[in-house]
Design an enzyme around this catalytic site. Structure first.
Site, PDB file in Angstrom:
ATOM      1  N   CYS A  98      35.113  12.189  50.121  1.00 45.04           N
ATOM      2  CA  CYS A  98      34.861  12.764  51.430  1.00 45.04           C
ATOM      3  C   CYS A  98      33.332  12.769  51.518  1.00 45.04           C
ATOM      4  O   CYS A  98      32.655  13.117  50.549  1.00 45.04           O
ATOM      5  CB  CYS A  98      35.419  14.177  51.486  1.00 45.04           C
ATOM      6  N   GLU A 193      30.307  13.120  65.457  1.00 48.47           N
ATOM      7  CA  GLU A 193      29.508  13.959  66.354  1.00 48.47           C
ATOM      8  C   GLU A 193      28.271  13.208  66.847  1.00 48.47           C
ATOM      9  O   GLU A 193      27.552  12.604  66.058  1.00 48.47           O
ATOM     10  CB  GLU A 193      29.085  15.228  65.607  1.00 48.47           C
ATOM     11  N   HIS A 313      30.417  13.605  49.029  1.00 45.69           N
ATOM     12  CA  HIS A 313      30.351  14.973  48.511  1.00 45.69           C
ATOM     13  C   HIS A 313      31.575  15.441  47.722  1.00 45.69           C
ATOM     14  O   HIS A 313      31.648  16.606  47.371  1.00 45.69           O
ATOM     15  CB  HIS A 313      29.865  15.992  49.569  1.00 45.69           C
ATOM     16  N   ASN A 314      32.493  14.521  47.413  1.00 48.44           N
ATOM     17  CA  ASN A 314      33.591  14.826  46.479  1.00 48.44           C
ATOM     18  C   ASN A 314      33.711  13.654  45.518  1.00 48.44           C
ATOM     19  O   ASN A 314      34.416  12.687  45.814  1.00 48.44           O
ATOM     20  CB  ASN A 314      34.935  14.946  47.232  1.00 48.44           C
ATOM     21  N   SER A 369      22.947  20.355  62.349  1.00 46.62           N
ATOM     22  CA  SER A 369      23.047  19.619  61.091  1.00 46.62           C
ATOM     23  C   SER A 369      21.617  19.333  60.627  1.00 46.62           C
ATOM     24  O   SER A 369      20.678  19.410  61.422  1.00 46.62           O
ATOM     25  CB  SER A 369      23.797  18.308  61.301  1.00 46.62           C
ATOM     26  N   HIS A 388      26.527  20.908  50.497  1.00 49.38           N
ATOM     27  CA  HIS A 388      27.159  19.841  51.284  1.00 49.38           C
ATOM     28  C   HIS A 388      27.469  20.237  52.711  1.00 49.38           C
ATOM     29  O   HIS A 388      27.897  19.411  53.516  1.00 49.38           O
ATOM     30  CB  HIS A 388      28.432  19.350  50.616  1.00 49.38           C
TER      31      HIS A 388
END
Lengths: 465, 135
Positions: A98, A193, A313-314, A369, A388
């Protein structure tokens, strides 16, 4: 703060040996006073559980977005010795790789003002939500198939491709799930986004990353879809048996693991790396779709929308870090944490090497962000890792009781932020208030030196899965 | 038989109760389908699911993981499961219908069924389980 936990410095806390039985190293986490009241006991317990795993080096770590997950806490980081250590899907999660990427455009905010059709068109072009299938079919590598440009690879962590991937360790069930889903967003906290660069904190780094004030960008957050989820499920079963075979005592079955050097450990790593590669390909397909929509609507070239960077991030990876004064290859698990390699570290695009890698931290639906850059401090303190995201503070059940999707949409619309989602519940679930304020989390990693602020981006429109 | 969603920050935690072990499995399956597809689910077609595992908790996890797999790959939304357990073997007669975007896109995808905190307990009223779905 909970009993037994001691403060090491303004932003760093220690969970001592003995907090849970069998801890091999202390736990450490980063948190400011404003975030302290949001810390859950379950998350600290999970941080301590990780410290019981064989071969863990230095500390079980957590970033300031720490929260209660399964296996590792979300925000958890741990490195393992290659001889004594283990590898665990509990330190990666179901959604392997992810991650998040940021796409630059040549457009300014005024160019997209009033263009509600942009979010509509993106929503119809990118399949989202439960049961969504993709029309995109790829044989071989996505770039060879015409879904991107060579430089896209350079701007991905690992060059967008973990070389030790072993697709043979990915089951046919996982492949069956993955084949129709390439280029789909998924659901939950995944999103696409449109954002505008509102503030630049570091002009030199922003310029090198290709960012300027008032620029419209697109952020894409998703992972390895059903292929990664099934790979995790399949290998937990194998590693459950391995845990017994190698007589490893665990405080949580979700931490099922095997020695890194074992047959089972290698099989999981190979399958996980292959799933990570699927995730990069998936984000690339969504990037391609996004570029085509923007190119058509605003008469800009595909090539004018370069990738700023893509972070996982995983993931679990073999990296070199300084351990006891010596450079050593270790296996770093990041579960809801971002790599934050500093200047001149390996695997950074050469043109960005003096600056450090771009670190992309998504906010929640209505909040900012951030783009940061990796640091030497992170290399020394956290095996080159930082936070993250914002991290949830409210469960989905509470969120649904407290907010209606329609109200959330209306209040975001008042701020000029358009939201499209398959259903209203998905919007209520992800209301901005259910997350910690992203700026508070980012402030901790900046002040602790784990990554440094480069730019802030504010949302203009969002597609939720 | 009943289930409820209990508070969990990041994921979906379900607490289910049922008089027998078999009905507890059915109810947890019902919870999984409701989280993913909402409440409007019809039993138009039948499908069998068979799994084996060493202990009761992993049998439940295997069963739900298989339901998740079949549902996603075959595009079936299940409305009911009649479960039979014989030692380490489980056989379920499932009822369901094809995924329909208009009625079934109300939920959230479940990525996997977690072992974290998974325990099946028995008391005078029957069986109870807490189980975590990663979403």
């Amino acid at each position: 703060m909970f009993q037994g936990i001691t403060r090491i410095s303004t932003l760093e806390w220690e969970v001592p040996l003995g907090f849970v039985p069998g801890m091999r190293v202390p736990g450490r986490f980063f948190l400011s006073e404003s975030l302290e009241k949001l810390l859950e006991p379950g998350a600290v317990q999970q941080l301590a559980n990780v410290a019981t795993l064989p071969g863990i080096i230095k500390n079980s770590l957590a970033m300031p977005d720490i929260h209660w997950g399964y296996g590792f806490p979300i925000g958890g980081v741990a490195a393992f010795d290659l001889t004594e250590g283990v590898i665990s899907p509990g330190g990666v999660g179901f959604d392997i790789n992810c991650g998040v990427r940021l796409l630059a455009t040549p457009l300014a905010q005024k160019d997209v003002a009033g263009r509600k059709d942009l979010i509509e068109n993106l929503y119809h072009a990118v399949p989202t939500g439960v049961g969504a299938k993709s029309a995109q079919k790829v044989t071989g590598q996505v770039l060879d198939a015409g879904f991107g440009e060579r430089n896209d690879l350079v701007r991905c962590e690992e060059g967008g491709f973990m070389k030790d991937a072993d697709p043979q360790q990915v089951s046919s069930k996982a492949k069956q799930r993955g084949i129709p889903q390439g280029g789909t967003l998924g659901s939950g906290n995944h999103f696409l986004e449109l954002q505008v660069v509102r503030e630049i904190y570091d002009e030199v780094a922003a310029k090198a990353f290709g960012l300027f004030k008032d620029q419209v960008c697109c952020m894409i957050h998703c992972g390895s879809r059903g292929l990664g989820h099934q790979t995790c499920t399949d290998h937990i079963k194998i590693l459950e048996a391995a845990t017994k075979k190698y007589q490893i005592k665990l405080p949580d079955r979700q931490l099922a693991c095997a020695p890194i050097s074992s047959h089972e450990g290698k099989a999981y790593f190979g399958a996980m790396a292959a799933s990570a590669n699927y995730a990069w390909a998936n984000r690339q397909l969504i990037t391609h779709t996004t570029r085509n929509v923007l190119a058509k609507m605003f008469s800009i070239d595909y090539g004018e929308m370069p990738l700023v960077y893509d972070v996982a991030h995983n993931v679990a990876k073999f990296e070199e870090h300084i351990v006891n004064g010596k450079k050593e290859k270790v296996c770093v698990h990041r579960k809801g944490a971002t790599r934050s390699f500093g200047p001149y570290a390996p695997d950074i695009p050469s043109e960005l090497s003096p600056i450090g890698q771009p670190v992309i931290i998504p906010g929640s639906m209505g909040t900012s962000s951030f783009v940061l850059r990796g640091t030497l401090t992170a290399m020394e303190r956290t095996f080159g890792s930082t936070c993250h995201g914002a991290g949830r503070v409210m469960s989905r059940t509470q969120a649904k009781k407290k907010f209606s999707g329609r109200d959330v949409m209306a209040s975001l619309a008042l701020r000029g932020i358009l939201v499209k989602a398959p259903n209203e519940a998905a919007i209520a679930d992800e209301a901005p208030e259910v997350y910690k304020p992203s700026e508070d989390v980012v402030r901790v990693v900046h002040d602790a030196g784990l990554s440094l602020l480069v730019a802030r981006l504010d949302p203009l429109g969002v597609i939720k899965g | 038989m009943s289930f409820k969603e209990i508070s969990h920050t990041a994921d979906v935690k379900i607490q289910a109760r049922a008089p027998t072990l078999e009905s507890l499995f059915s109810e947890t399956c019902n919870a999984l389908m409701q989280v993913m597809y909402g409440t409007s689910r019809k039993g138009l077609n039948k499908r069998e699911i068979v799994v084996t595992s060493d202990d009761t908790e992993s049998l439940l996890l295997e069963f739900l993981s298989e339901v998740l797999f079949v549902s996603e790959v075959e595009g079936i939304v299940f409305s009911a499961a009649r479960v039979r357990i014989n030692g380490s073997n489980l056989q379920a007669e499932m009822e369901g219908e094809p995924f329909n975007k208009d009625r079934h896109a109300q939920g959230t995808e479940v990525k996997g069924i977690s072992y974290s905190g998974l325990s099946i307990r028995q008391d005078a009223n029957g069986y109870m389980v807490d189980i975590l779905f990663d979403v």
